[in-house]
Design a protein around this motif. Sequence first.
Motif, PDB file in Angstrom:
ATOM      1  N   GLY A 132       0.773  -1.225   0.000  1.00 43.90           N
ATOM      2  CA  GLY A 132       0.000   0.000   0.000  1.00 43.90           C
ATOM      3  C   GLY A 132       0.806   1.278   0.000  1.00 43.90           C
ATOM      4  O   GLY A 132       0.228   2.366  -0.031  1.00 43.90           O
ATOM      5  N   TYR A 154      -3.240  -6.641  -2.672  1.00 39.92           N
ATOM      6  CA  TYR A 154      -2.427  -5.539  -3.182  1.00 39.92           C
ATOM      7  C   TYR A 154      -1.521  -6.076  -4.289  1.00 39.92           C
ATOM      8  O   TYR A 154      -0.728  -6.994  -4.058  1.00 39.92           O
ATOM      9  N   HIS A 200       0.025   0.687  -6.312  1.00 39.66           N
ATOM     10  CA  HIS A 200      -0.615  -0.613  -6.180  1.00 39.66           C
ATOM     11  C   HIS A 200      -1.968  -0.620  -6.865  1.00 39.66           C
ATOM     12  O   HIS A 200      -2.627   0.418  -6.990  1.00 39.66           O
ATOM     13  N   LEU A 247      -5.482  -2.364  -5.963  1.00 42.65           N
ATOM     14  CA  LEU A 247      -6.190  -3.034  -4.892  1.00 42.65           C
ATOM     15  C   LEU A 247      -7.384  -3.772  -5.483  1.00 42.65           C
ATOM     16  O   LEU A 247      -8.202  -3.173  -6.193  1.00 42.65           O
TER      17      LEU A 247
END
Length: 804
Positions: free
Chosen positions: A197, A231, A242, A244
């Motif tokens: 993250g 991630y 990233h 998600l």
Amino acid sequence: MSAWSGWSTEYEGYDAGHERLRETLCTVGNGYFATRGSAPESVADAVHYPGTYVAGLYNAATDVVDGHVVANESMVNLPDWLATGLRWDDGPWFDAGAVELTHYRQQLDLRLGVLVRDLGFRDAAGHSTRVVQRRFAHMEFEHVGALQTTVLAQDWSGTLTLRSVLDGETANAGVARYRELSGKHLRVERAEVLGEGTALVETETVQSRVRIAQAIRTRALRDGAELPCTYRAVAEGACVGHELLLPLEAGRPVTVEKTATLFTGRDPAIVAPAEAATDWLARLDGFDVLLGRHARTWRQLWERCRVDLGGDDEAASVLRLHLFHLLQTVSPNTIGLDAGVPARGLHGEAYRGHVFWDELFVLPALTTRLPHVARSLLEYRYRRLHAARWAARDAGLRGAMFPWQSGADGTETSQRLHLNPDSGHWLSDATHLQRHVGLAVAYNIWQYYQATGDREFAVRHGSEMFLEIARFFGSLAEYDHALDRYRLRGVVGPDEFHTRYPDAAEPGIDDNAYTNVMAVWVLERARTLLRLLPAARREELTEALGLGVEEVDRWGHITQRMFVPFHDDGMISQFAGYEQLHELDWAGLRARHPDIRRLDRILEAEGDDVNRYKASKQADVLMLFYLLSASELRGLLGRLGYAWDPAAIPQVVDYYLARTSHGSTLSAVVHASVLARAHREDALEYFVEALRSDVADVQGGTTAEGVHLAAMAGSLDVLQRCFAGVETRGDVLYLNPYWPVELGRLEFSMTYREHALSVEIADHRVRVSAGPGGHAPIRVRCRGASAVLPPGGQVAFPTHAAPP
């Protein structure tokens, strides 16, 4: 469709043709950095232009134009921390311009300093989705920005892929006429995914060698609790972050928070930008906690910068918008930064982020609300005093010659060639000859001291700058034996259209009335300043500057023998020879062109030259009435031996108003001011025009390149200094209101000599209330009446009191 009401600016519907304008007006900033209001999923293209700018951060690039080597210094567009893409299942990446929108609304909350984007759309399968995004540039933690994205699948379930990255592949390309020139100002030094993250991008400016570090942290939540998700690292050159992968359930919203930090090598109290960016990121709370502190700081700012109009909600809202953008550009976070007042804010790349004379219009609003911010902006000039001295010396003159356009180090950054987009021609640019920028600096120093009584600044830095500016104009003045007068030759006035005489080989005009008179004003004040300085400081300064009695005596002679040009009928001439210029066929010009604001470009494209005509871009002679009272101007001209009657002001205003194209947004500000007393209805029209300058983009596309900060602050100055009649001089706060009754009640807060004041004008009465404190009482005058106002007290005056 746009609307301004209460404490918000709202836009309904998606409009690709006006997206860049909205992006400018929806910029969020905090005085340290600002980010344009572009959609997080957008990239720089024909519709959108993402941009993030740090106050005072410049880089220079060199090009060859028409065989000339041209260097341009620009405020740098930094890597895009907002960059956030959305995709549902295996569908395409979301683009608001390519889907069936069911609603689309943007709201800039001025009270909280938050931009909200709320949209709904229906995909090809008939599924309905709502997306709400909120963002801010933190007003307390100036190195922090945050974006919150909430996605609601209304009638379907599936997988959301949210791509949260730092995009380091940015350049300066926001102004069309600059695009033939170099716009790549950054070199990417490091682009790295740090962990789950989090990511970091480090860049360095190519020429100025300033290191910049930006870090992001992205996390997902549902019902206030962190939501486990997948991630997937993104590392595509200078673009890192990233993706998600989040499960969506019908009717259950998912929220993703993206927090960003930004530091540069110019920041104090850090070891290195990258370490500071990552350390701060690890310690920051979530979006809602950050928002609470951010909102509290804005509330405190608004308490000090309150402006309320009782009779016109839209005008009040636009005034708040102007003040909001002023505070996003220069705020308490600006204090201690090496940054000035960029003419187009931190909102875009027009004028390359340079500092002109705009603080002449900006500082009045700050000095009487946030005086420490005003002082910091004056310190920006002081740190460049040596560069101004060297510029004067290189020109064979004494003192300090401040540049027309300033950036990183205070050397002249004005372009010497500019592109006329109407003709496609590159033309020589002589606007660097606007020596009156130094007069603006001196005027602001004097007014700052009058409003604050800040003797420490006045005695140390203020007096040194003021005296060096006076020395420059004292040495620039040439004695003309035939006239028995001093003259200022080879300058350009505020008008800017007239940069040379018709068919002259060299640029510059002689004896611009505004420049000559204000130079006399500065020289007179400089002589007064020398008398008022403590003896020890006066001796230090005169010795350090080599300022002798003979030079000061020459100043006194100039203040009695400066030449001011007049027409044969007694009209103040804009400059020597102005009367011999041709009259322009304004009606014919308007018949050929719907917009004649930039008639200099129009005439050049037609093979003509604006220098041949009595035509002004903006107020020039009328600037004298904007800065000086009628009695003050009469005194200056009388000292010079000119019998000038202030009763002639309306005639002068009408003469030049009829010959002005209003090619600058400042034109409406100055004309509203000078018309306020004699032509109130006309003044209101120009005041409304000043309010509309950016929200209506009256110059046809220029606001998309950045706000006109001086016009925004100037509208507040017109309200306060002209309609309310606020003046600070001689240890007295003056009120001389000409407030139009049709605008209802006017109430605003201000600071004078450390007193927090509330001023109310309503029902033909002025009330001034002071907050509690241990300050010495102040004297307030309203026309012929006078009263002493102690802390915690209140005084009132009738607005119809007879003048003394």
